[in-house]
Design a protein around this motif. Sequence first.
Motif, PDB file in Angstrom:
ATOM      1  N   GLY A 192      -8.255  22.188  -9.265  1.00  0.00           N
ATOM      2  CA  GLY A 192      -9.123  21.522  -8.311  1.00  0.00           C
ATOM      3  C   GLY A 192      -8.379  20.391  -7.625  1.00  0.00           C
ATOM      4  N   TYR A 193      -9.110  19.329  -7.296  1.00  0.00           N
ATOM      5  CA  TYR A 193      -8.486  18.233  -6.561  1.00  0.00           C
ATOM      6  C   TYR A 193      -9.254  16.948  -6.805  1.00  0.00           C
ATOM      7  N   THR A 194      -8.627  15.849  -6.413  1.00  0.00           N
ATOM      8  CA  THR A 194      -9.252  14.536  -6.479  1.00  0.00           C
ATOM      9  C   THR A 194      -8.762  13.736  -5.281  1.00  0.00           C
ATOM     10  N   VAL A 195      -9.638  12.942  -4.673  1.00  0.00           N
ATOM     11  CA  VAL A 195      -9.291  12.194  -3.465  1.00  0.00           C
ATOM     12  C   VAL A 195      -9.679  10.733  -3.639  1.00  0.00           C
ATOM     13  N   GLN A 196      -8.680   9.856  -3.480  1.00  0.00           N
ATOM     14  CA  GLN A 196      -8.926   8.416  -3.484  1.00  0.00           C
ATOM     15  C   GLN A 196      -8.489   7.850  -2.128  1.00  0.00           C
ATOM     16  N   LEU A 197      -9.429   7.262  -1.394  1.00  0.00           N
ATOM     17  CA  LEU A 197      -9.073   6.632  -0.129  1.00  0.00           C
ATOM     18  C   LEU A 197      -8.155   5.446  -0.389  1.00  0.00           C
ATOM     19  N   ASN A 198      -7.119   5.334   0.410  1.00  0.00           N
ATOM     20  CA  ASN A 198      -6.164   4.244   0.260  1.00  0.00           C
ATOM     21  C   ASN A 198      -5.131   4.399   1.363  1.00  0.00           C
ATOM     22  N   ASN A 199      -4.348   3.386   1.608  1.00  0.00           N
ATOM     23  CA  ASN A 199      -3.138   3.492   2.421  1.00  0.00           C
ATOM     24  C   ASN A 199      -2.068   2.657   1.742  1.00  0.00           C
ATOM     25  N   PRO A 200      -1.446   3.212   0.696  1.00  0.00           N
ATOM     26  CA  PRO A 200      -0.476   2.440  -0.075  1.00  0.00           C
ATOM     27  C   PRO A 200       0.737   2.020   0.737  1.00  0.00           C
ATOM     28  N   ALA A 201       1.108   2.803   1.759  1.00  0.00           N
ATOM     29  CA  ALA A 201       2.229   2.401   2.612  1.00  0.00           C
ATOM     30  C   ALA A 201       1.878   1.122   3.369  1.00  0.00           C
ATOM     31  N   LEU A 202       0.645   1.032   3.857  1.00  0.00           N
ATOM     32  CA  LEU A 202       0.208  -0.173   4.551  1.00  0.00           C
ATOM     33  C   LEU A 202       0.139  -1.355   3.595  1.00  0.00           C
ATOM     34  N   LEU A 203      -0.332  -1.111   2.372  1.00  0.00           N
ATOM     35  CA  LEU A 203      -0.390  -2.188   1.385  1.00  0.00           C
ATOM     36  C   LEU A 203       1.008  -2.709   1.069  1.00  0.00           C
ATOM     37  N   ALA A 204       1.996  -1.810   0.943  1.00  0.00           N
ATOM     38  CA  ALA A 204       3.373  -2.237   0.709  1.00  0.00           C
ATOM     39  C   ALA A 204       3.882  -3.051   1.892  1.00  0.00           C
ATOM     40  N   GLU A 205       3.530  -2.639   3.097  1.00  0.00           N
ATOM     41  CA  GLU A 205       3.957  -3.355   4.296  1.00  0.00           C
ATOM     42  C   GLU A 205       3.345  -4.749   4.355  1.00  0.00           C
ATOM     43  N   LEU A 206       2.079  -4.850   4.041  1.00  0.00           N
ATOM     44  CA  LEU A 206       1.370  -6.128   4.136  1.00  0.00           C
ATOM     45  C   LEU A 206       1.746  -7.094   3.019  1.00  0.00           C
ATOM     46  N   SER A 207       2.032  -6.563   1.846  1.00  0.00           N
ATOM     47  CA  SER A 207       2.273  -7.423   0.680  1.00  0.00           C
ATOM     48  C   SER A 207       3.745  -7.713   0.432  1.00  0.00           C
ATOM     49  N   LEU A 262      -9.409  -0.696   3.378  1.00  0.00           N
ATOM     50  CA  LEU A 262      -9.299  -0.991   1.951  1.00  0.00           C
ATOM     51  C   LEU A 262      -7.936  -1.593   1.631  1.00  0.00           C
ATOM     52  N   ALA A 263      -6.874  -1.037   2.217  1.00  0.00           N
ATOM     53  CA  ALA A 263      -5.535  -1.572   1.973  1.00  0.00           C
ATOM     54  C   ALA A 263      -5.434  -3.021   2.433  1.00  0.00           C
ATOM     55  N   ALA A 264      -6.064  -3.330   3.562  1.00  0.00           N
ATOM     56  CA  ALA A 264      -6.043  -4.709   4.053  1.00  0.00           C
ATOM     57  C   ALA A 264      -6.782  -5.648   3.097  1.00  0.00           C
ATOM     58  N   LEU A 265      -7.913  -5.177   2.555  1.00  0.00           N
ATOM     59  CA  LEU A 265      -8.650  -5.986   1.581  1.00  0.00           C
ATOM     60  C   LEU A 265      -7.832  -6.152   0.303  1.00  0.00           C
ATOM     61  N   TYR A 266      -7.213  -5.065  -0.150  1.00  0.00           N
ATOM     62  CA  TYR A 266      -6.328  -5.150  -1.312  1.00  0.00           C
ATOM     63  C   TYR A 266      -5.238  -6.208  -1.077  1.00  0.00           C
ATOM     64  N   ALA A 267      -4.674  -6.216   0.131  1.00  0.00           N
ATOM     65  CA  ALA A 267      -3.597  -7.160   0.431  1.00  0.00           C
ATOM     66  C   ALA A 267      -4.082  -8.604   0.322  1.00  0.00           C
ATOM     67  N   GLU A 268      -5.339  -8.847   0.690  1.00  0.00           N
ATOM     68  CA  GLU A 268      -5.902 -10.195   0.539  1.00  0.00           C
ATOM     69  C   GLU A 268      -5.998 -10.575  -0.937  1.00  0.00           C
ATOM     70  N   VAL A 269      -6.420  -9.627  -1.774  1.00  0.00           N
ATOM     71  CA  VAL A 269      -6.491  -9.890  -3.212  1.00  0.00           C
ATOM     72  C   VAL A 269      -5.094 -10.165  -3.761  1.00  0.00           C
ATOM     73  N   VAL A 270      -4.119  -9.363  -3.325  1.00  0.00           N
ATOM     74  CA  VAL A 270      -2.736  -9.559  -3.775  1.00  0.00           C
ATOM     75  C   VAL A 270      -2.225 -10.938  -3.371  1.00  0.00           C
ATOM     76  N   ALA A 271      -2.518 -11.362  -2.152  1.00  0.00           N
ATOM     77  CA  ALA A 271      -2.064 -12.671  -1.676  1.00  0.00           C
ATOM     78  C   ALA A 271      -2.609 -13.790  -2.566  1.00  0.00           C
ATOM     79  N   GLU A 272      -3.867 -13.660  -2.971  1.00  0.00           N
ATOM     80  CA  GLU A 272      -4.461 -14.653  -3.862  1.00  0.00           C
ATOM     81  C   GLU A 272      -3.767 -14.639  -5.222  1.00  0.00           C
ATOM     82  N   LEU A 273      -3.452 -13.464  -5.724  1.00  0.00           N
ATOM     83  CA  LEU A 273      -2.772 -13.367  -7.018  1.00  0.00           C
ATOM     84  C   LEU A 273      -1.362 -13.948  -6.933  1.00  0.00           C
TER      85      LEU A 273
END
Length: 381
Positions: free
Chosen positions: A120-135, A70-81
Amino acid sequence: MSQLSYTIGLMSGTSLDGADGVLVEFSGRAPRVVASASLPFAADFRAELLALNTPSHNELHRAALAGNRLAALYAEVVAELVQQAGSQGIAAQRIRAIGAHGQTVRHQPQRTGAEPAGVGYTVQLNNPALLAELSGIDVVADFRSRDVAAGGQGAPLVPAFHQALFGRDDAAMAVLNLGGMSNLSVLQPAGSAVPVLGFDCGPGNALMDAWCQQHTGQPFDAGGAWAASGRLLPELLERLLDEPYFSQPIPKSTGRDLFSQAWLAQKLQPFTGERAQDIQHTLTEFTVSACVAGVDSYAKESKELIVCGGGAFNHHLLERLQARLPGLCVSSSAQHGLGPLQVEAAAFAWLAWQMLERQPGNLASVTGALGPRVLGALYPA
């Protein structure tokens, strides 16, 4: 602020259709979208994300890999922006941060009595550290957890943004987001002593999309045409609405933890002989009924219902909303300056900006938290 400030917002919702991104300029009162981009999820990735909503084999390992993907896909969207920004003379260095919500796979914020705080709790899949690295751009993520830690639902988080974007000085308004789940924001006129409200009505597109995929091979019912070709099954609608969630008071939020395909299969057991298009019609009316109940309970004074999210393109659904809410004008957010698929992404750009400014991102009147909280965790590039 002395100069224009830009943040990127990224959103992939419970509809599991893909990632939407916007670049937002903050100057004055109203945020302004200056670029937008989106990428669909591949079929295998969508299936994996859906599977990770329920307990399954080796899910911790698979969830970590899904977060990376997901982080890699996010990075592609960021690159386009960033590319679009550059064409407008906006250098990447002027983008302060990316607000990345991640993909919700568990959402159980109710108090449990467990130590240490009974939350309780909430879980969102992501790797924000990887997104920061890629972007190469700072990333703000994990927006819900702070609100949950303060005793809140952690959702919905968009009503404060809705108030900033769509609020009017002279009238109460309502905003309905039709993503995988449906959530309603009730906005008050400027100066009103009544707080902004917001909550999840129930399912939005999730069950309709799942049924459509199963029986037509299409990921969604384009324009609601298939549903419109069917007829209502009143007994099924009654059975679907016979769910304790709908009678719970606000604040409340929900997700696929409750309204899953397994939940739907159990509700459909007595109706196995019915035509698929009639069930689709009834599922659409189920979403409409849940939303109408929310409006009737909390937004009767509103003059207009602004609809955003993928469901805003379901013409049959919007027609049914208008028919059942004759006192309100039902309109798409596109008529108010922001496309239906841009609103939630823009909200997370705004939430990232709020975090950078150390300003609260939640509304206690919406989530039930003990008070306002700065939301999100920062991952520097």
